[in-house]
Design a protein around this motif. Structure first.
Motif, PDB file in Angstrom:
ATOM      1  N   ASP A  38       0.804  -1.225   0.000  1.00  0.00           N
ATOM      2  CA  ASP A  38       0.000   0.000   0.000  1.00  0.00           C
ATOM      3  C   ASP A  38       0.837   1.276   0.000  1.00  0.00           C
ATOM      4  N   PHE A  39       2.002   1.271   0.698  1.00  0.00           N
ATOM      5  CA  PHE A  39       2.690   2.534   0.954  1.00  0.00           C
ATOM      6  C   PHE A  39       4.175   2.583   0.604  1.00  0.00           C
ATOM      7  N   ASP A  40       4.848   1.460   0.461  1.00  0.00           N
ATOM      8  CA  ASP A  40       6.297   1.463   0.202  1.00  0.00           C
ATOM      9  C   ASP A  40       6.653   0.211  -0.598  1.00  0.00           C
ATOM     10  N   PRO A  41       6.189   0.127  -1.853  1.00  0.00           N
ATOM     11  CA  PRO A  41       6.292  -1.115  -2.617  1.00  0.00           C
ATOM     12  C   PRO A  41       7.693  -1.387  -3.194  1.00  0.00           C
ATOM     13  N   GLN A  42       8.636  -1.590  -2.306  1.00  0.00           N
ATOM     14  CA  GLN A  42       9.988  -1.946  -2.713  1.00  0.00           C
ATOM     15  C   GLN A  42      10.187  -3.444  -2.484  1.00  0.00           C
ATOM     16  N   TYR A  43      10.977  -4.056  -3.342  1.00  0.00           N
ATOM     17  CA  TYR A  43      11.095  -5.520  -3.346  1.00  0.00           C
ATOM     18  C   TYR A  43      11.544  -6.100  -2.011  1.00  0.00           C
ATOM     19  N   PHE A  44      12.375  -5.417  -1.258  1.00  0.00           N
ATOM     20  CA  PHE A  44      12.867  -5.964   0.014  1.00  0.00           C
ATOM     21  C   PHE A  44      11.827  -5.908   1.127  1.00  0.00           C
TER      22      PHE A  44
END
Length: 153
Positions: A38-44
């Motif tokens: 929802d808010f921080d769609p980074q792979y890690f």
């Protein structure tokens, strides 16, 4: 010194050195992925396998997710300031990543209490809040200035 918090704390109730400890919040991979999606769609934050090759070496919660959990814990059990937690500035750091299976709690200490000269109904409080896991490992440090009302006499 750990204070037992009354229902609501006014500026007049706060003293430098007073400490408050929140309840806990158990975090899991599903919560980390939902927040990240929802808010921080980074792979890690989204994929365990891909996160293995990242700087974090595994799935890690977004720092903003840790901050949001910290806020909830402060509001619901950690620092019951009269008038709510009204920020006037903050310094925030994440010394270690928050991981799945961390059980977070917040330990807060009042650093300073300053009555307003121009507004006698309020003042400013500086609070250091450390978010730690179940092993006491530091996940977040926040130093916030907050506006706190005085008791109406």
């Amino acid at each position: 010194m750990t204070a037992t918090a009354p229902e609501k704390l006014y500026l007049d109730d706060l003293v430098p050195g007073a400490r408050y400890v929140s309840a806990g919040h158990a975090l899991d991979a599903a919560q980390i992925k939902t927040y990240a999606g929802d808010f921080d769609p980074q792979y890690f934050h989204l994929d365990e396998a891909a996160a293995q090759g990242s700087l974090f070496g595994g799935l890690a919660a977004s720092g903003w997710h840790t901050a949001a959990i910290t806020m909830r814990l402060l509001v619901t059990s950690g620092l019951p300031l009269a008038g709510g937690l009204i920020g006037a500035g903050v310094e925030l750091s994440w010394p270690q990543p928050t991981r799945p299976d961390d059980v977070l709690h917040v330990e807060s200490e009042i650093l300073s209490v300053t009555p307003s000269r121009s507004r006698p109904d309020r003042g400013m409080v500086a609070v250091r809040s450390e978010t730690k896991n179940q092993w006491g490992e530091l996940r977040q440090v926040m130093v916030a200035k907050m506006v706190v009302p005085r008791r109406i006499v």
